[in-house]
Structures are given as C-alpha cells and as structure tokens.
Design a protein around this motif. Structure first.
Motif, PDB file in Angstrom:
ATOM      1  N   GLU A  41       0.819  -1.216   0.000  1.00 49.84           N
ATOM      2  CA  GLU A  41       0.000   0.000   0.000  1.00 49.84           C
ATOM      3  C   GLU A  41       0.853   1.266   0.000  1.00 49.84           C
ATOM      4  O   GLU A  41       0.428   2.327  -0.484  1.00 49.84           O
ATOM      5  N   ASP A  42       2.085   1.152   0.520  1.00 49.26           N
ATOM      6  CA  ASP A  42       2.973   2.315   0.557  1.00 49.26           C
ATOM      7  C   ASP A  42       3.495   2.710  -0.831  1.00 49.26           C
ATOM      8  O   ASP A  42       4.059   3.791  -1.002  1.00 49.26           O
ATOM      9  N   LEU A  43       3.269   1.845  -1.824  1.00 47.63           N
ATOM     10  CA  LEU A  43       3.721   2.133  -3.194  1.00 47.63           C
ATOM     11  C   LEU A  43       2.576   2.583  -4.096  1.00 47.63           C
ATOM     12  O   LEU A  43       2.738   2.663  -5.313  1.00 47.63           O
ATOM     13  N   ALA A  44       1.445   2.898  -3.510  1.00 47.16           N
ATOM     14  CA  ALA A  44       0.238   3.210  -4.281  1.00 47.16           C
ATOM     15  C   ALA A  44       0.452   4.307  -5.317  1.00 47.16           C
ATOM     16  O   ALA A  44      -0.058   4.229  -6.445  1.00 47.16           O
ATOM     17  N   LYS A  45       1.214   5.329  -4.970  1.00 45.88           N
ATOM     18  CA  LYS A  45       1.377   6.483  -5.856  1.00 45.88           C
ATOM     19  C   LYS A  45       2.612   6.397  -6.747  1.00 45.88           C
ATOM     20  O   LYS A  45       2.914   7.328  -7.495  1.00 45.88           O
ATOM     21  N   LYS A  46       3.315   5.279  -6.675  1.00 41.39           N
ATOM     22  CA  LYS A  46       4.546   5.137  -7.450  1.00 41.39           C
ATOM     23  C   LYS A  46       4.238   4.591  -8.848  1.00 41.39           C
ATOM     24  O   LYS A  46       3.487   3.613  -8.982  1.00 41.39           O
ATOM     25  N   PRO A  47       4.794   5.190  -9.908  1.00 43.03           N
ATOM     26  CA  PRO A  47       4.573   4.665 -11.262  1.00 43.03           C
ATOM     27  C   PRO A  47       5.127   3.249 -11.379  1.00 43.03           C
ATOM     28  O   PRO A  47       6.172   2.928 -10.806  1.00 43.03           O
ATOM     29  N   CYS A  48       4.432   2.408 -12.137  1.00 44.32           N
ATOM     30  CA  CYS A  48       4.846   1.011 -12.222  1.00 44.32           C
ATOM     31  C   CYS A  48       6.187   0.834 -12.923  1.00 44.32           C
ATOM     32  O   CYS A  48       6.878  -0.163 -12.691  1.00 44.32           O
ATOM     33  N   ASN A  49       6.579   1.803 -13.752  1.00 42.10           N
ATOM     34  CA  ASN A  49       7.887   1.686 -14.400  1.00 42.10           C
ATOM     35  C   ASN A  49       9.042   1.959 -13.428  1.00 42.10           C
ATOM     36  O   ASN A  49      10.204   1.827 -13.804  1.00 42.10           O
ATOM     37  N   LYS A  50       8.712   2.302 -12.205  1.00 39.16           N
ATOM     38  CA  LYS A  50       9.731   2.514 -11.166  1.00 39.16           C
ATOM     39  C   LYS A  50       9.761   1.356 -10.155  1.00 39.16           C
ATOM     40  O   LYS A  50      10.496   1.418  -9.165  1.00 39.16           O
ATOM     41  N   LEU A  51       8.972   0.320 -10.389  1.00 36.10           N
ATOM     42  CA  LEU A  51       8.865  -0.793  -9.445  1.00 36.10           C
ATOM     43  C   LEU A  51       9.733  -1.967  -9.874  1.00 36.10           C
ATOM     44  O   LEU A  51      10.034  -2.147 -11.055  1.00 36.10           O
ATOM     45  N   SER A  52      10.105  -2.800  -8.904  1.00 33.60           N
ATOM     46  CA  SER A  52      10.838  -4.036  -9.196  1.00 33.60           C
ATOM     47  C   SER A  52       9.872  -5.080  -9.752  1.00 33.60           C
ATOM     48  O   SER A  52       8.645  -4.914  -9.704  1.00 33.60           O
TER      49      SER A  52
END
Length: 224
Positions: free
Chosen positions: A133-144
């Motif tokens: 839930e802490d990654l809700a606002k993060k763009p998916c191209n920045k995720l592992s």
C-alpha cells in the motif's frame, strides 16, 4: 465450481496450418482449490488457461463456471464474467507502465458494469492485502519485478473474484521473490478463493493442493 467436459480447441480450422491444441480435455476444479497445471512447452496448458479465463473460445465440449455454460455468449457477457468472476495474473505483469500502482489496480473497477462506490478505497485495500500500500502512488515503471507482480495480483483480486488464474506468475522472478509470491497465492487461497496456476516450475507445483499434468493436448495426470 469449474467443469470442463471434452473440450476441443483447434487453431486455424480448415486451413493448411490447422492445429488441434486440446483433444477432449475434461476436469473439475472445486471451489477453494489451489491447483497447478503443468506440462512442457506446447503441451496446451496456456491454451487451457485462456479458455478458463474466457480469453479464448473452443470448438467442442462444455465449459461451465458455477453452472453457467461459457460458450456462444455475447462479448458483453464474456467481459462481465472476466470482470466479476475471474482475476488474471500474467507472467509479464501486463501493467500500464506509466500508471501508478493505484491506477493500475483501479482498472477493473473502472470497467465494471456494476456501480461501485469507493473505488479508490477498494484499490488501496487490495494493495494493502498484497503488502504494498505504501507504493500506491509510485509509477509502475519505477517498481521491481516482485512489486509489479504484487500490483498485478492486487488488480486481479480488487473485484473480489471467486477464481484467480495465473500464467507462469513466478517465471520472471528470482527465487526469493518467487517464494514470496507463492506465499501470497496460498494466503489468498486460504481466504477461500480458487487459485489455478500454470507453471513449469516443480517447486511452484509442489506447493499446490493438486497438480494437473497436460501433455500433447490431453490431461495425463492429477485429474481426480
């Protein structure tokens, strides 16, 4: 309850490159089961999964979800079944890379024919259920890769479907992340959801309650 009876799938029928991918496949998957479908490349396991997901059609036989015959329906009815009864998780995540995690999870809610209140809250709850839930606002191209797969699973469960279908969900992940994702699937299954996983990984298959093996378009094991 999923029931397949003598399912036959032919690609390019009546053409020179006609190919029969499934030869009269029959099996039942009970509500609340955690099932692996295994087989070599080209055995027909992805074809079977696509039929279960109402992505692909079939020529002969019967496919029923909760006594509903899934054949010859309008695209609108197919879309409704996919949206309300089935959550799909793909190996390549199939996310909109420029969207945030939250925006990706909200996609099924936005496509639902039912009026849904509190879409954002539901999407956040799904992200919380998979621990990001802490990654809700993060763009998916920045995720592992592991984080993306968790977003994909959150998107699959946000409409509270009765069935989750996963196509090689650990195929693009390292061993540690694969183990974490499998624990997540087992947790979702323990909550009462039916989970069907197509995999070539024996370590994934052995964690499931039942393993259905398919070879050359036929079920050769695990169909009890």
């Amino acid at each position: 309850m999923i029931t397949l009876t003598n399912i036959k799938k032919v690609y390019n029928p009546k053409k020179a490159n006609e190919f029969e991918a499934l030869h009269g496949v029959s099996c039942d998957i009970k509500d609340g089961e955690l099932v692996a479908i295994i087989g070599k490349s080209g055995a027909g396991k992805s074809t079977l999964l696509h039929i279960l997901a109402c992505i692909d059609s079939y020529q002969d036989g019967e496919y029923r979800i909760d006594d509903t015959l899934v054949k010859g329906l309008s695209e609108r009815k197919y879309a409704r079944i996919r949206n309300e009864k089935i959550g799909m998780v793909m190996q390549d995540f199939a996310l909109v890379e420029d969207f945030t995690a939250l925006e990706n999870v909200m996609i099924p809610l936005n496509f639902s024919k039912k009026k849904i209140k509190g879409k954002k809250e539901k999407a956040l709850a799904a992200l919380k259920a998979v621990g990001i839930e802490d990654l809700a606002k993060k763009p998916c191209n920045k995720l592992s890769g592991g984080q993306k797969q968790r977003v994909a699973i959150a998107r699959a469960i946000v409409n509270e479907p009765s069935m989750i279908l996963a196509d090689e969900p650990t195929g693009a992940l390292d061993t540690k992340t694969s183990s974490e994702i499998m624990e997540l699937f087992k947790s979702l299954n323990e909550q009462g959801r039916t989970v069907v996983i197509v995999t070539h990984d024996p370590k994934v298959a052995e964690q499931c309650q039942r393993v259905i093996e398919i070879s050359d378009g036929e079920i050769v094991g695990g169909n009890e």
